[in-house]
Design an enzyme around this catalytic site. Structure first.
Site, PDB file in Angstrom:
ATOM      1  N   LYS A  11       1.100  -1.214  -0.052  1.00 50.86           N
ATOM      2  CA  LYS A  11       0.111   0.028  -0.137  1.00 50.86           C
ATOM      3  C   LYS A  11       0.939   1.179  -0.025  1.00 50.86           C
ATOM      4  O   LYS A  11       2.120   1.357   0.152  1.00 50.86           O
ATOM      5  CB  LYS A  11      -1.034  -0.084   1.160  1.00 50.86           C
ATOM      6  CG  LYS A  11      -1.925  -1.258   1.127  1.00 50.86           C
ATOM      7  CD  LYS A  11      -3.045  -1.146   2.221  1.00 50.86           C
ATOM      8  CE  LYS A  11      -3.967  -2.232   2.387  1.00 50.86           C
ATOM      9  NZ  LYS A  11      -4.879  -2.005   3.189  1.00 50.86           N
ATOM     10  N   TYR A  51     -12.275  -2.523  -3.885  1.00 54.50           N
ATOM     11  CA  TYR A  51     -12.844  -2.944  -2.577  1.00 54.50           C
ATOM     12  C   TYR A  51     -14.333  -2.840  -2.666  1.00 54.50           C
ATOM     13  O   TYR A  51     -14.997  -2.456  -1.540  1.00 54.50           O
ATOM     14  CB  TYR A  51     -12.310  -1.682  -1.767  1.00 54.50           C
ATOM     15  CG  TYR A  51     -10.726  -2.184  -1.313  1.00 54.50           C
ATOM     16  CD1 TYR A  51     -10.560  -3.230  -0.388  1.00 54.50           C
ATOM     17  CD2 TYR A  51      -9.671  -1.165  -1.503  1.00 54.50           C
ATOM     18  CE1 TYR A  51      -9.217  -3.594   0.080  1.00 54.50           C
ATOM     19  CE2 TYR A  51      -8.403  -1.537  -1.018  1.00 54.50           C
ATOM     20  CZ  TYR A  51      -8.186  -2.607  -0.402  1.00 54.50           C
ATOM     21  OH  TYR A  51      -6.864  -2.908   0.270  1.00 54.50           O
ATOM     22  N   ASN A 114      -2.239   0.096   6.614  1.00 52.19           N
ATOM     23  CA  ASN A 114      -1.603  -1.216   6.921  1.00 52.19           C
ATOM     24  C   ASN A 114      -0.647  -1.860   6.307  1.00 52.19           C
ATOM     25  O   ASN A 114      -0.605  -3.144   6.437  1.00 52.19           O
ATOM     26  CB  ASN A 114      -2.690  -2.015   7.688  1.00 52.19           C
ATOM     27  CG  ASN A 114      -3.598  -2.591   6.472  1.00 52.19           C
ATOM     28  OD1 ASN A 114      -3.640  -2.028   5.312  1.00 52.19           O
ATOM     29  ND2 ASN A 114      -4.537  -3.446   6.875  1.00 52.19           N
ATOM     30  N   HIS A 117      -2.046  -5.618   1.513  1.00 52.37           N
ATOM     31  CA  HIS A 117      -3.364  -6.195   1.411  1.00 52.37           C
ATOM     32  C   HIS A 117      -3.105  -7.798   0.930  1.00 52.37           C
ATOM     33  O   HIS A 117      -2.017  -7.809   0.011  1.00 52.37           O
ATOM     34  CB  HIS A 117      -4.316  -5.573   0.321  1.00 52.37           C
ATOM     35  CG  HIS A 117      -5.398  -6.421  -0.120  1.00 52.37           C
ATOM     36  ND1 HIS A 117      -6.603  -6.471   0.677  1.00 52.37           N
ATOM     37  CD2 HIS A 117      -5.454  -7.240  -1.129  1.00 52.37           C
ATOM     38  CE1 HIS A 117      -7.325  -7.467  -0.033  1.00 52.37           C
ATOM     39  NE2 HIS A 117      -6.866  -7.819  -1.221  1.00 52.37           N
ATOM     40  N   GLU A 128      -9.263 -11.221  -7.571  1.00 50.15           N
ATOM     41  CA  GLU A 128      -8.309  -9.841  -7.318  1.00 50.15           C
ATOM     42  C   GLU A 128      -7.584 -10.300  -8.428  1.00 50.15           C
ATOM     43  O   GLU A 128      -6.852  -9.064  -8.796  1.00 50.15           O
ATOM     44  CB  GLU A 128      -8.047 -10.039  -5.953  1.00 50.15           C
ATOM     45  CG  GLU A 128      -9.135  -9.761  -4.850  1.00 50.15           C
ATOM     46  CD  GLU A 128      -8.650  -9.484  -3.437  1.00 50.15           C
ATOM     47  OE1 GLU A 128      -9.280  -9.199  -2.677  1.00 50.15           O
ATOM     48  OE2 GLU A 128      -7.208  -9.926  -3.283  1.00 50.15           O
TER      49      GLU A 128
HETATM   50  P1  CMP Z   1      -7.315  -4.825   3.810  1.00 48.09           P
HETATM   51  O1  CMP Z   1      -6.623  -6.425   3.923  1.00 48.09           O
HETATM   52  O2  CMP Z   1      -6.758  -3.954   2.350  1.00 48.09           O
HETATM   53  O3  CMP Z   1      -8.804  -4.804   3.148  1.00 48.09           O
HETATM   54  C1  CMP Z   1      -9.932  -3.817   3.468  1.00 48.09           C
HETATM   55  C2  CMP Z   1      -8.987  -2.803   4.520  1.00 48.09           C
HETATM   56  O4  CMP Z   1      -9.878  -1.791   4.945  1.00 48.09           O
HETATM   57  C3  CMP Z   1      -8.329  -3.330   5.574  1.00 48.09           C
HETATM   58  O5  CMP Z   1      -7.061  -4.001   4.789  1.00 48.09           O
HETATM   59  C4  CMP Z   1      -7.945  -2.044   6.229  1.00 48.09           C
HETATM   60  O6  CMP Z   1      -6.872  -1.290   5.774  1.00 48.09           O
HETATM   61  C5  CMP Z   1      -9.330  -1.162   5.929  1.00 48.09           C
HETATM   62  N1  CMP Z   1     -10.027  -1.296   7.219  1.00 48.09           N
HETATM   63  C6  CMP Z   1     -10.229  -0.006   7.970  1.00 48.09           C
HETATM   64  N2  CMP Z   1     -11.060  -0.160   8.895  1.00 48.09           N
HETATM   65  C7  CMP Z   1     -11.277  -1.583   9.029  1.00 48.09           C
HETATM   66  C8  CMP Z   1     -12.095  -2.095   9.813  1.00 48.09           C
HETATM   67  N3  CMP Z   1     -12.800  -1.948  10.865  1.00 48.09           N
HETATM   68  N4  CMP Z   1     -12.223  -3.605   9.488  1.00 48.09           N
HETATM   69  C9  CMP Z   1     -11.512  -4.064   8.540  1.00 48.09           C
HETATM   70  N5  CMP Z   1     -10.757  -3.336   7.460  1.00 48.09           N
HETATM   71  C10 CMP Z   1     -10.690  -1.958   7.969  1.00 48.09           C
END
Ligand code: CMP
Length: 142
Positions: A11, A51, A114, A117, A128
């Site tokens: 990311k 998403y 974070n 992904h 995906e």
């Molecule tokens: P990712 O694995 O990319 O999938 C969806 C993303 O939404 C997740 O990582 C997080 O970066 C973001 N996100 C933000 N808030 C939440 C939440 N409460 N639960 C899950 N994903 C979240």
């Protein structure tokens, strides 16, 4: 263990920290091979499409805005048990809960920023991968 493929995205936060190589090293040391890769700056429409499953969630707009805030590095990883292996390497979605030594524990700042992904299952992985790559882009490795 079956050889699988999974989609991984490094990311914007991790690209900005210049840790793409360190994250690739973790994939390689775990026995995952990069069989396709592309760096790109996502448009809002592309991030929303990727998403789409989260579009009703309260965090959707912040997630999309974050994902278009800078370039991302997108790759297909191949190897035994690739989906679960990549998820173990990443650690929990929330870096505050991620196990020590995982990518998110070491490189992520928040649940939005974070670092990575990874597909959450074999069916999602296939979808995906198709979202970003054509069959011609994939280079299966010996
Ligand atoms: P990712 O694995 O990319 O999938 C969806 C993303 O939404 C997740 O990582 C997080 O970066 C973001 N996100 C933000 N808030 C939440 C939440 N409460 N639960 C899950 N994903 C979240």
């Amino acid at each position: 263990m079956p050889v699988e493929r999974t989609l991984s995205i490094i990311k914007p936060d991790a690209v900005a920290k210049n840790v793409v190589g360190q994250i690739y090293t973790r994939f390689e040391q775990a026995g995952l091979k990069v069989i396709a890769a592309r760096m790109m700056q996502l448009s809002a429409a592309q991030a929303e499409g990727f998403y789409a499953v989260h579009r009703e969630r309260p965090f959707f707009r912040d997630l999309v805005n974050f994902m278009i805030s800078g370039p991302v590095m997108i790759q297909v990883l191949e190897g035994p048990d690739a989906v679960a292996k990549n998820r173990a390497l990443m650690g929990s979605t929330d870096p505050k809960k991620a196990e020590p030594g995982t990518i998110r524990a070491d490189f992520a700042d928040s649940i939005d920023a974070n670092a990575v992904h990874g597909s959450d299952g074999a069916d999602t992985a296939a979808e995906e991968i198709r979202f970003f790559f054509s069959g011609l882009d994939l280079c299966p490795r010996a």
